[in-house]
Design a protein around this motif. Structure first.
Motif, short mmCIF file in Angstrom:
data_model
loop_
_atom_site.label_atom_id
_atom_site.label_comp_id
_atom_site.label_asym_id
_atom_site.label_seq_id
_atom_site.Cartn_x
_atom_site.Cartn_y
_atom_site.Cartn_z
N MET A 123 -35.63 -76.86 8.89
CA MET A 123 -36.29 -75.92 7.99
C MET A 123 -35.87 -74.50 8.36
SD MET A 123 -39.06 -78.01 6.43
CE MET A 123 -39.14 -76.93 5.18
N ALA A 124 -35.85 -73.66 7.39
CA ALA A 124 -35.50 -72.27 7.61
C ALA A 124 -36.65 -71.52 8.28
CB ALA A 124 -35.16 -71.61 6.28
N HIS A 125 -36.32 -70.46 8.95
CA HIS A 125 -37.33 -69.59 9.52
C HIS A 125 -37.88 -68.69 8.41
CE1 HIS A 125 -35.82 -70.92 13.37
NE2 HIS A 125 -36.78 -70.25 13.97
N VAL A 126 -39.07 -68.17 8.61
CA VAL A 126 -39.69 -67.26 7.65
C VAL A 126 -40.22 -66.04 8.38
CG1 VAL A 126 -40.32 -69.02 5.96
CG2 VAL A 126 -41.90 -68.46 7.76
N ILE A 127 -40.32 -64.94 7.67
CA ILE A 127 -40.84 -63.69 8.23
C ILE A 127 -42.21 -63.43 7.63
CG2 ILE A 127 -40.49 -61.20 8.44
CD1 ILE A 127 -37.47 -61.74 8.22
N ASN A 128 -43.19 -63.24 8.48
CA ASN A 128 -44.54 -62.89 8.06
C ASN A 128 -44.52 -61.42 7.65
OD1 ASN A 128 -47.22 -61.89 8.04
ND2 ASN A 128 -47.88 -63.53 9.39
N LYS A 129 -44.63 -61.15 6.35
CA LYS A 129 -44.49 -59.77 5.86
C LYS A 129 -45.63 -58.87 6.32
CE LYS A 129 -46.54 -60.37 1.28
NZ LYS A 129 -46.33 -60.23 -0.15
N GLU A 130 -46.75 -59.44 6.70
CA GLU A 130 -47.86 -58.63 7.19
C GLU A 130 -47.60 -58.13 8.62
OE1 GLU A 130 -51.60 -60.60 6.61
OE2 GLU A 130 -51.15 -61.02 4.52
N LEU A 131 -46.79 -58.85 9.37
CA LEU A 131 -46.47 -58.46 10.74
C LEU A 131 -45.16 -57.68 10.84
CD1 LEU A 131 -47.35 -61.75 12.68
CD2 LEU A 131 -48.75 -59.68 12.46
N CYS A 132 -44.27 -57.89 9.90
CA CYS A 132 -42.94 -57.28 9.94
C CYS A 132 -43.02 -55.75 9.94
CB CYS A 132 -42.11 -57.76 8.75
SG CYS A 132 -40.45 -57.07 8.68
N LEU A 133 -42.27 -55.14 10.87
CA LEU A 133 -42.21 -53.68 10.97
C LEU A 133 -41.07 -53.09 10.15
CD1 LEU A 133 -42.65 -53.31 14.84
CD2 LEU A 133 -44.41 -53.08 13.08
N SER A 134 -40.26 -53.95 9.54
CA SER A 134 -39.06 -53.53 8.80
C SER A 134 -38.10 -52.75 9.68
CB SER A 134 -39.44 -52.72 7.56
OG SER A 134 -40.14 -53.52 6.63
N CYS A 135 -38.00 -53.16 10.95
CA CYS A 135 -37.11 -52.47 11.88
C CYS A 135 -35.66 -52.92 11.73
CB CYS A 135 -37.58 -52.67 13.32
SG CYS A 135 -37.45 -54.36 13.94
N GLY A 136 -35.44 -54.13 11.19
CA GLY A 136 -34.09 -54.64 10.98
C GLY A 136 -33.45 -55.28 12.20
N ALA A 137 -34.17 -55.39 13.28
CA ALA A 137 -33.61 -56.00 14.49
C ALA A 137 -33.14 -57.43 14.23
CB ALA A 137 -34.63 -55.99 15.62
N CYS A 138 -33.87 -58.16 13.42
CA CYS A 138 -33.53 -59.56 13.13
C CYS A 138 -32.25 -59.68 12.32
CB CYS A 138 -34.68 -60.23 12.39
SG CYS A 138 -35.14 -59.41 10.83
N ALA A 139 -32.07 -58.78 11.37
CA ALA A 139 -30.91 -58.86 10.48
C ALA A 139 -29.60 -58.74 11.24
CB ALA A 139 -31.00 -57.78 9.41
N GLY A 140 -29.59 -57.94 12.28
CA GLY A 140 -28.39 -57.75 13.07
C GLY A 140 -28.00 -58.94 13.91
N THR A 141 -28.94 -59.86 14.13
CA THR A 141 -28.65 -61.02 14.97
C THR A 141 -28.29 -62.26 14.17
OG1 THR A 141 -30.95 -61.75 15.05
CG2 THR A 141 -30.24 -60.19 16.75
N CYS A 142 -28.48 -62.23 12.87
CA CYS A 142 -28.24 -63.42 12.05
C CYS A 142 -26.74 -63.67 11.88
CB CYS A 142 -28.89 -63.27 10.68
SG CYS A 142 -28.70 -64.74 9.65
N PRO A 143 -26.24 -64.82 12.37
CA PRO A 143 -24.81 -65.09 12.28
C PRO A 143 -24.31 -65.42 10.88
CG PRO A 143 -25.94 -66.99 13.16
CD PRO A 143 -26.97 -65.89 13.04
N VAL A 144 -25.21 -65.73 9.95
CA VAL A 144 -24.80 -66.07 8.58
C VAL A 144 -25.30 -65.07 7.55
CG1 VAL A 144 -24.52 -68.53 9.07
CG2 VAL A 144 -26.75 -67.67 8.33
#
Length: 57
Positions: free
Chosen positions: A1-22
């Motif tokens: 299953m894919a991972h999901v981001i809890n929008k209530e907790l997300c800081l919109s910092c973008g740290a996750c986007a830089g680590t995604c290999p796809v």
């Protein structure tokens, strides 16, 4: 299953986007979002999130 981001907790910092290999993570209206059709469920993004807003679906 894919991972999901809890929008209530997300800081919109973008740290996750830089680590995604796809490049399955993009900026949404209120928070970053993970495209489940692209996500390979590697978990790299979850380890990078400073507020633990990313979990398995």
């Amino acid at each position: 299953m894919a991972h999901v981001i809890n929008k209530e907790l997300c800081l919109s910092c973008g740290a996750c986007a830089g680590t995604c290999p796809v490049e399955a993570i993009s900026e949404g209206e209120d928070a970053y979002v993970i495209n489940p059709d692209i996500c390979v469920d590697c978990g790299a993004c979850a380890g990078e999130c400073p507020v633990e807003a990313i979990s398995e679906e």
